[in-house]
Design a protein around this motif. Sequence first.
Motif, PDB file in Angstrom:
ATOM      1  N   THR A  66       0.844  -1.200   0.000  1.00  0.00           N
ATOM      2  CA  THR A  66       0.000   0.000   0.000  1.00  0.00           C
ATOM      3  C   THR A  66       0.879   1.250   0.000  1.00  0.00           C
ATOM      4  N   THR A  67       0.417   2.244  -0.702  1.00  0.00           N
ATOM      5  CA  THR A  67       1.042   3.562  -0.664  1.00  0.00           C
ATOM      6  C   THR A  67      -0.050   4.603  -0.881  1.00  0.00           C
ATOM      7  N   THR A  68       0.080   5.773  -0.302  1.00  0.00           N
ATOM      8  CA  THR A  68      -0.954   6.817  -0.331  1.00  0.00           C
ATOM      9  C   THR A  68      -0.444   8.043  -1.071  1.00  0.00           C
ATOM     10  N   VAL A  69      -1.304   8.571  -1.964  1.00  0.00           N
ATOM     11  CA  VAL A  69      -1.021   9.801  -2.720  1.00  0.00           C
ATOM     12  C   VAL A  69      -2.142  10.790  -2.419  1.00  0.00           C
ATOM     13  N   THR A  70      -1.794  12.035  -2.115  1.00  0.00           N
ATOM     14  CA  THR A  70      -2.797  13.077  -1.846  1.00  0.00           C
ATOM     15  C   THR A  70      -2.810  14.065  -3.008  1.00  0.00           C
ATOM     16  N   LEU A  71      -3.970  14.245  -3.615  1.00  0.00           N
ATOM     17  CA  LEU A  71      -4.130  15.120  -4.785  1.00  0.00           C
ATOM     18  C   LEU A  71      -5.326  16.049  -4.568  1.00  0.00           C
ATOM     19  N   GLY A  72      -5.340  17.136  -5.314  1.00  0.00           N
ATOM     20  CA  GLY A  72      -6.376  18.154  -5.138  1.00  0.00           C
ATOM     21  C   GLY A  72      -7.730  17.731  -5.670  1.00  0.00           C
ATOM     22  N   TYR A  73      -8.757  18.522  -5.264  1.00  0.00           N
ATOM     23  CA  TYR A  73     -10.125  18.233  -5.670  1.00  0.00           C
ATOM     24  C   TYR A  73     -10.377  18.569  -7.142  1.00  0.00           C
ATOM     25  N   ASP A  74      -9.447  19.319  -7.730  1.00  0.00           N
ATOM     26  CA  ASP A  74      -9.687  19.704  -9.120  1.00  0.00           C
ATOM     27  C   ASP A  74      -9.426  18.573 -10.097  1.00  0.00           C
ATOM     28  N   LEU A  75      -8.807  17.477  -9.622  1.00  0.00           N
ATOM     29  CA  LEU A  75      -8.518  16.340 -10.495  1.00  0.00           C
ATOM     30  C   LEU A  75      -9.669  15.356 -10.457  1.00  0.00           C
ATOM     31  N   PRO A  76     -10.141  14.889 -11.600  1.00  0.00           N
ATOM     32  CA  PRO A  76     -11.212  13.885 -11.597  1.00  0.00           C
ATOM     33  C   PRO A  76     -10.701  12.558 -11.052  1.00  0.00           C
ATOM     34  N   TRP A  77     -11.461  11.972 -10.138  1.00  0.00           N
ATOM     35  CA  TRP A  77     -10.982  10.752  -9.488  1.00  0.00           C
ATOM     36  C   TRP A  77     -10.849   9.572 -10.439  1.00  0.00           C
ATOM     37  N   PRO A  78     -11.667   9.402 -11.507  1.00  0.00           N
ATOM     38  CA  PRO A  78     -11.412   8.273 -12.415  1.00  0.00           C
ATOM     39  C   PRO A  78     -10.041   8.348 -13.070  1.00  0.00           C
ATOM     40  N   LEU A  79      -9.619   9.592 -13.406  1.00  0.00           N
ATOM     41  CA  LEU A  79      -8.290   9.740 -13.989  1.00  0.00           C
ATOM     42  C   LEU A  79      -7.213   9.313 -13.010  1.00  0.00           C
ATOM     43  N   VAL A  80      -7.400   9.696 -11.748  1.00  0.00           N
ATOM     44  CA  VAL A  80      -6.413   9.313 -10.717  1.00  0.00           C
ATOM     45  C   VAL A  80      -6.388   7.802 -10.560  1.00  0.00           C
TER      46      VAL A  80
END
Length: 582
Positions: free
Chosen positions: A449-463
């Motif tokens: 497991t590893t965790t990445v934190t990204l902003g709300y402006d990115l669509p989650w399906p793309l992430v």
Amino acid sequence: MLRSHIITAKGIPSGVWSRLLLPLVAGLIGLGIALGGLPGLAQSPAEPPTLAEVESPAAVTLGDQTLFTIQSPQIASSPEARARRISDRLTATANNQSIPVEAIALSDTEFGTAIYAEDSLIMVVDDEDVVGTGLTPRTMATQHLAVIQREMQRYREERRADYLSRAAAIALVCTLGLGLAILVLANVMPQFYRWLDRQQDRWMPNLRIQTVELLTAAQLTILVQVITKVLHFVLVLALVLFYLSFVLSLFPQTRALGQGVWGHFGGAVGAVWNGFIGYLPNLFSIAIIVTIAASLLRLARWLSANIRRGRLNIAGFYPEWALPTYRLVQFLLVAITFALVFPYLPGAESPAFQGVSIFFGLLVSLGAGGVILSIVAGFILVYTRAFRAGDRIKFGDIEGFVEEKSLFVTRLRTLENVLVSVPNAALLTGNIANYSALIREQQIPIIVTTTVTLGYDLPWPLVHTTLIAAAAATAHILKEPRPEVWQTALDDFYVSYQLRAATMQPQMLEKIYSELHQNLQDHCNRAGIEIMSPHYRALRDGSQSTQPASYLPETYQPPGWNFSPGWPSAGDAAPPQNTDTP
């Protein structure tokens, strides 16, 4: 001039004793008759004593030589006490060089024949001394006198300086001869052994009976060498005993010891042999007990080996239990065997042996508490199957691979190749994380497991798509089960995406994590996703992108500053400055 009376132990002449005792004895007899007669008077006269009724004889000695024996105590308490007194007088006379041997002579007294040395009394031979010999006191005294004179002359000659000097010279020569003989044997025997090794193929054929080979040439050579070594030892021992017997016999002070060397050695060997013969029944019992125990051990060893190799399967009994169970059975069998053999050991009933056993048991009970706890913990860890050698485990802040499991400690090799020894008792009381157990036993992979934190402006399906693609591109990540992404938190400035992927290689976790993080960077950059601090993004208002230049389009231009709607853009002129002075 010899005196005609004997001095008694109290120093009173014998004639005085006669004058005092005779009236006393006569008065006692008359009193007995007046009272009715003494019982002994009615009996028949006593028979003269025979040799069988006389006390055991005692030896009179001078130095280390026995001169003769006496069997009457006379006025002494026993023949032994009288013999010691006569021996002391003879020794004093022999050491007095002023008294010539010829001065020792006989003198007849009313008590018997006395032997004098000038004015000193040596002994008196009376009627009790000659009982059963058929001799008169005079004849026996004459024989004793001849022996005394002869042995006293020898006693004095052996203690002269010239005699002792010759004896010392002979002893020195014998010592040099013994040392030379031992040295020669010590140098010759190894050469003989080497000669046997060289000649074994030529002079030592294989010992066969028809087609059955009993002994090879090498084994026969070893047997001959062993026999030769035994003969060598016996020869050296015989030389030493002959040396001690001869050299000690040269000196009068040690002659008795020298004459007893062979007797002492034979007595020791005889005592050992008699003890061995007497111990044979116990030895037979010990042999039976040990044979049964050895057979059970061989059976346990066979079972353990076959279970470990998978040839024998017992329901509920795991192969890794085989070796520790065998060791436990081995310990119990040895302990039970010792308990059964103990009563048959030589000296087992002696208080000293029992005291030593109690002392040893006390030491074990007081000082081995921690050791026993570690041993018990080691067996518990084995039977709970917490880990085995080669597993990757984590205990406290220690993480590494199990290198060795012993009764007392477990040795771990950390990720930095540092060997750490952890007591089994500590492992038993702590929490152990095992990364290898489920993979080995049930083929269930572990989850990376590893965790990445990204902003709300990115669509989650793309992430999701990007993170899963990064995991799929990583070596040793399984295709099935497929990697997946969990959104674990919706924080104030960013979303937490947890990438979960499966692997069957726990020993390579660090390399897998490193490659996975590299792929995450690459795939996020290709997808135009910036991985950056959310707080840094919140303060940002235009400027150069944080993505590497190779991932940006060729027409990319940094955006301009836009702090407020009233400010000009980057291409407009700057606002006028206030030039008024106060």
